[in-house]
Design an enzyme around this catalytic site. Structure first.
Site, mmCIF file in Angstrom:
data_model
loop_
_atom_site.group_PDB
_atom_site.id
_atom_site.type_symbol
_atom_site.label_atom_id
_atom_site.label_comp_id
_atom_site.label_asym_id
_atom_site.label_seq_id
_atom_site.Cartn_x
_atom_site.Cartn_y
_atom_site.Cartn_z
ATOM 1 N N GLU A 37 0.836 -1.197 0.000
ATOM 2 C CA GLU A 37 0.000 0.000 0.000
ATOM 3 C C GLU A 37 0.875 1.253 0.000
ATOM 4 O O GLU A 37 1.961 1.285 0.579
ATOM 5 C CB GLU A 37 -0.933 -0.021 1.209
ATOM 6 N N CYS A 46 3.661 8.398 1.321
ATOM 7 C CA CYS A 46 4.177 7.406 2.265
ATOM 8 C C CYS A 46 4.365 6.102 1.493
ATOM 9 O O CYS A 46 3.393 5.526 1.014
ATOM 10 C CB CYS A 46 3.173 7.255 3.405
ATOM 11 N N CYS A 86 6.632 -7.340 6.992
ATOM 12 C CA CYS A 86 7.798 -6.863 7.739
ATOM 13 C C CYS A 86 8.349 -8.040 8.524
ATOM 14 O O CYS A 86 7.580 -8.863 9.022
ATOM 15 C CB CYS A 86 7.373 -5.743 8.702
ATOM 16 N N CYS A 92 6.572 -5.631 15.795
ATOM 17 C CA CYS A 92 6.159 -4.629 16.781
ATOM 18 C C CYS A 92 4.693 -4.902 17.150
ATOM 19 O O CYS A 92 3.850 -5.067 16.266
ATOM 20 C CB CYS A 92 6.342 -3.231 16.219
ATOM 21 N N CYS A 145 1.639 -2.805 15.732
ATOM 22 C CA CYS A 145 1.631 -2.474 14.300
ATOM 23 C C CYS A 145 0.933 -3.560 13.493
ATOM 24 O O CYS A 145 1.249 -4.742 13.617
ATOM 25 C CB CYS A 145 3.080 -2.306 13.818
ATOM 26 N N PHE A 192 10.614 5.287 18.367
ATOM 27 C CA PHE A 192 11.172 5.168 19.714
ATOM 28 C C PHE A 192 10.173 4.486 20.656
ATOM 29 O O PHE A 192 10.444 3.442 21.205
ATOM 30 C CB PHE A 192 11.569 6.569 20.213
ATOM 31 N N HIS A 193 9.053 5.129 20.865
ATOM 32 C CA HIS A 193 7.859 4.519 21.477
ATOM 33 C C HIS A 193 7.926 4.118 22.953
ATOM 34 O O HIS A 193 6.906 3.732 23.515
ATOM 35 C CB HIS A 193 7.383 3.303 20.686
ATOM 36 N N CYS A 246 -1.135 5.551 9.919
ATOM 37 C CA CYS A 246 0.109 4.871 10.313
ATOM 38 C C CYS A 246 -0.187 3.531 10.951
ATOM 39 O O CYS A 246 -1.017 3.429 11.839
ATOM 40 C CB CYS A 246 0.839 5.656 11.403
HETATM 41 N N1 SAH Z 1 9.236 0.059 9.866
HETATM 42 C C1 SAH Z 1 9.516 1.427 10.008
HETATM 43 C C2 SAH Z 1 8.647 2.316 9.157
HETATM 44 C C3 SAH Z 1 7.167 2.016 9.047
HETATM 45 S S1 SAH Z 1 6.101 2.333 10.371
HETATM 46 C C4 SAH Z 1 9.423 1.826 11.452
HETATM 47 O O1 SAH Z 1 8.951 1.051 12.257
HETATM 48 O O2 SAH Z 1 9.883 2.912 11.780
HETATM 49 C C5 SAH Z 1 5.814 4.091 10.447
HETATM 50 C C6 SAH Z 1 5.464 4.569 11.866
HETATM 51 O O3 SAH Z 1 4.125 4.197 12.273
HETATM 52 C C7 SAH Z 1 6.394 3.962 12.911
HETATM 53 O O4 SAH Z 1 6.795 4.898 13.859
HETATM 54 C C8 SAH Z 1 5.498 2.937 13.546
HETATM 55 O O5 SAH Z 1 5.987 2.581 14.800
HETATM 56 C C9 SAH Z 1 4.178 3.653 13.571
HETATM 57 N N2 SAH Z 1 3.041 2.759 13.803
HETATM 58 C C10 SAH Z 1 2.950 1.437 13.539
HETATM 59 N N3 SAH Z 1 1.736 0.974 13.898
HETATM 60 C C11 SAH Z 1 1.037 2.016 14.379
HETATM 61 C C12 SAH Z 1 -0.290 2.175 14.874
HETATM 62 N N4 SAH Z 1 -1.132 1.157 14.911
HETATM 63 N N5 SAH Z 1 -0.682 3.399 15.260
HETATM 64 C C13 SAH Z 1 0.162 4.451 15.174
HETATM 65 N N6 SAH Z 1 1.416 4.367 14.706
HETATM 66 C C14 SAH Z 1 1.865 3.167 14.316
HETATM 67 FE FE1 SF4 Z 2 7.799 -3.388 10.945
HETATM 68 FE FE2 SF4 Z 2 5.582 -2.198 11.855
HETATM 69 FE FE3 SF4 Z 2 7.673 -2.531 13.479
HETATM 70 FE FE4 SF4 Z 2 7.811 -0.744 11.476
HETATM 71 S S1 SF4 Z 2 6.440 -0.657 13.241
HETATM 72 S S2 SF4 Z 2 9.380 -2.273 12.076
HETATM 73 S S3 SF4 Z 2 6.587 -1.816 9.897
HETATM 74 S S4 SF4 Z 2 6.443 -4.184 12.551
#
Ligand code: SAH
Ligand code: SF4
Length: 393
Positions: A115, A128, A135, A139, A142, A251-252, A370
C-alpha cells in the site's frame, strides 16, 4: 504479545533483481543503466550520453514508451524496445478518503501487494511509501507486523511508487511549462513509513531514493525524504553517508522493559545503543533534527514519568518528538491514549524545548493511517493471537 515472541519472523534471502524476463530500465542507477546499455551493444563512448537521455525521459518527463524518446534514432529505439522494458507496479485499487488522502493498493511481480498513501496538506504533499511486503519485525502495536515478510521490494518497485503517484496526480512536467511556473509540487515529500523496515532492505531503498533525488529527474531534495526505522543500529550511519535523507526513529518507549515489548528489535539493540547511533548520525544539525516517533498507548507508555524520562534520554540530540495517537486495527491489543493525556504529554516535552506535534491521523476511514497498512488479502482476519496460535509461537 507472548513474552517469547521472536524479534523477527522468517528472514527470507531475496535476490535484489528479479532474474527472469527482459531487464527493467526503471530502478537501475545511472551507472547500472549505462552498463545495461553497453551490454545491449551501445558503444562505450556513447553510453553515458544515451543513459542521460533515457534517464530524462523516464524520470523528468515520465515517459513509458520508447517511441516517444524522440532524441534517439528510430533504430536505437527499436533496439531498446526489443531488449528492455519500462515497468511499474500496477495500481489495483485507489481509494480517496473524506480528508483527501489517497491510498493505492499496488501489485508487484509475483502477485504480492503493498500500500502507498498520498497525504495532501496545505503547504506540501507527502507520499508514504513501502519498502517490503510485510515486515520481518513484530512490533506489537503495528498491523503490518502481523503480516509475515513476503519479500523485499526492488529499487524499481520503490521508485515506481513515486512514479505511479505522479501519474495519478498528473504531475509530470508539461513541455513548455517551466518548473517555476508549474506552481508548488503536489508530491513534494517522501516518507518511508509504509510497510516494512527500510533498513532491512538498505540497498534497494538507497538506489530508489538516489533515483528520486537525482536533479535531472524527479529531483526531490534529500531534506524532503524521511526514512523511518525501528532502530537497525548498524545501518543508521550508512543511511547518513549513502542516502543523506532525514531520519525518523520509532522510539515509542522510555525503558528497555517496555520497548522490548513494543519494538522487539530493542532486544538486539537497546535504547542506549540506539541513542549512541543517533548521536553519531553524522549529518546532525539544527536543520536536520531527528524525528522521534512515539505512539501513544493508553496506560503503556503515556505517563508524565515517561515524558520526563524521554527528555532525559534524548538530551543533546537535536530532535522533534512526533506523537502518534495509536491507530486501531482489528484485533489490536492496545488502546489509544485519551486526548487529554496526549496533550499533557506533549506539553511536558514542549516545555523542555522540543517541538512535540501530535500527528493528526489521516485517511482513517480507508485504513490508510500509520500502522494500519497491510496487504488487502491479509487484512482484517488474523490477529496476532491467531497467528501465534497457528505458528505455535
Ligand atoms: N518500519 C519502520 C517504518 C514504518 S512504520 C518503522 O517502524 O519505523 C511508520 C510509523 O508508524 C512507525 O513509527 C510505527 O511505529 C508507527 N506505527 C505502527 N503501527 C502504528 C499504529 N497502529 N498506530 C500508530 N502508529 C503506528
Ligand atoms: Fe515493521 Fe511495523 Fe515494526 Fe515498522 S512498526 S518495524 S513496519 S512491525
Amino acid at each position: 504479545m507472548p513474552a517469547s515472541a521472536p524479534i523477527t519472523q522468517d528472514v527470507a534471502t531475496i535476490p535484489r533483481k528479479m532474474p527472469e524476463g527482459p531487464v527493467n530500465l526503471v530502478g537501475l542507477t545511472r551507472d547500472g543503466l549505462r552498463a545495461a546499455l553497453i551490454e545491449a551493444g551501445t558503444p562505450e563512448k556513447q553510453a553515458k550520453m544515451r543513459a542521460g537521455q533515457i534517464w530524462q525521459w523516464l524520470y523528468h518527463w515520465g515517459v513509458r514508451d520508447f517511441d516517444r524518446m524522440t532524441n534517439l534514432s528510430k533504430d536505437y529505439r527499436a533496439m531498446l524496445a526489443r531488449t528492455f522494458v519500462i515497468s511499474l507496479p500496477e495500481v489495483v485499487t485507489r481509494q480517496v478518503s473524506n480528508d483527501g488522502t489517497r491510498k493505492y493498493l499496488v501489485r508487484i511481480a509475483g502477485g504480492h501487494e503493498v500500500e502507498v498513501v498520498y497525504i495532501p496538506e496545505t503547504d506540501r504533499g507527502t507520499l508514504c511509501i513501502s519498502s517490503q511486503v510485510g515486515c520481518t519485525l513484530t512490533c506489537s502495536f503495528c498491523h503490518t507486523g502481523t503480516q509475515k515478510l513476503v519479500r523485499n521490494l526492488t529499487a524499481a518497485e520503490i521508485v515506481g511508487q513515486i512514479m505511479l503517484a505522479r501519474d495519478d496526480l498528473d504531475e509530470w512536467p508539461k513541455p513548455g511549462v517551466g518548473a517555476n511556473d508549474a506552481g508548488p509540487r503536489l508530491l513534494s515529500n517522501i516518507v518511508l513509513m509504509g510497510m516494512g523496515e527500510p533498513l532491512y532492505n538498505f540497498e534497494n531503498v538507497r538506489d530508489g531514493m538516489k533515483i528520486a533525488m537525482d536533479p535531472e529527474g524527479i529531483s526531490l531534495s534529500r531534506r524532503r525524504i524521511t526514512l523511518s526505522t525501528s532502530g537497525v543500529v548498524p545501518e543508521i550511519a550508512k543511511t547518513a553517508e549513502e542516502i543523506g535523507c532525514l531520519l525518523a526513529v520509532s522510539f515509542h518507549a522510555t525503558t528497555d522493559e517496555v520497548r522490548d515489548k513494543l519494538v522487539p528489535i530493542n532486544k538486539r539493540w537497546n535504547i542506549e545503543t540506539l541513542l549512541g547511533a543517533l548521536r553519531d548520525y553524522p549529518r546532525l544539525s539544527n536543520s536536520e533534527r531527528i524525528t522521534f516517533e512515539y505512539v501513544m498507548l493508553k496506560g503503556v507508555n503515556d505517563s508524565d514519568e515517561d515524558a520526563h524520562r524521554l527528555i532525559k534520554l534524548i538530551e543533546g540530540i537535536p530532535a522533534k518528538i512526533n506523537l502518534i495517537p495509536f491507530n486501531e486495527w482489528p484485533g489490536a491489543p492496545y488502546e489509544r491514549s485519551s486526548n487529554n493525556r496526549i496533550h499533557a504529554f506533549a506539553d511536558i516535552i514542549y516545555k523542555a524545548g522540543y517541538a512535540s506535534p501530535i500527528r493528526t491521523p489521516r485517511g482513517e476511514d480507508i485504513m490508510a493511517a500509520c500502522g494500519q497498512l497491510k496487504s488487502a488479502t491479509e487484512r482484517a482476519r488474523k490477529s496476532r493471537a491467531q497467528i501465534a496460535q497457528e505458528t505455535g509461537l
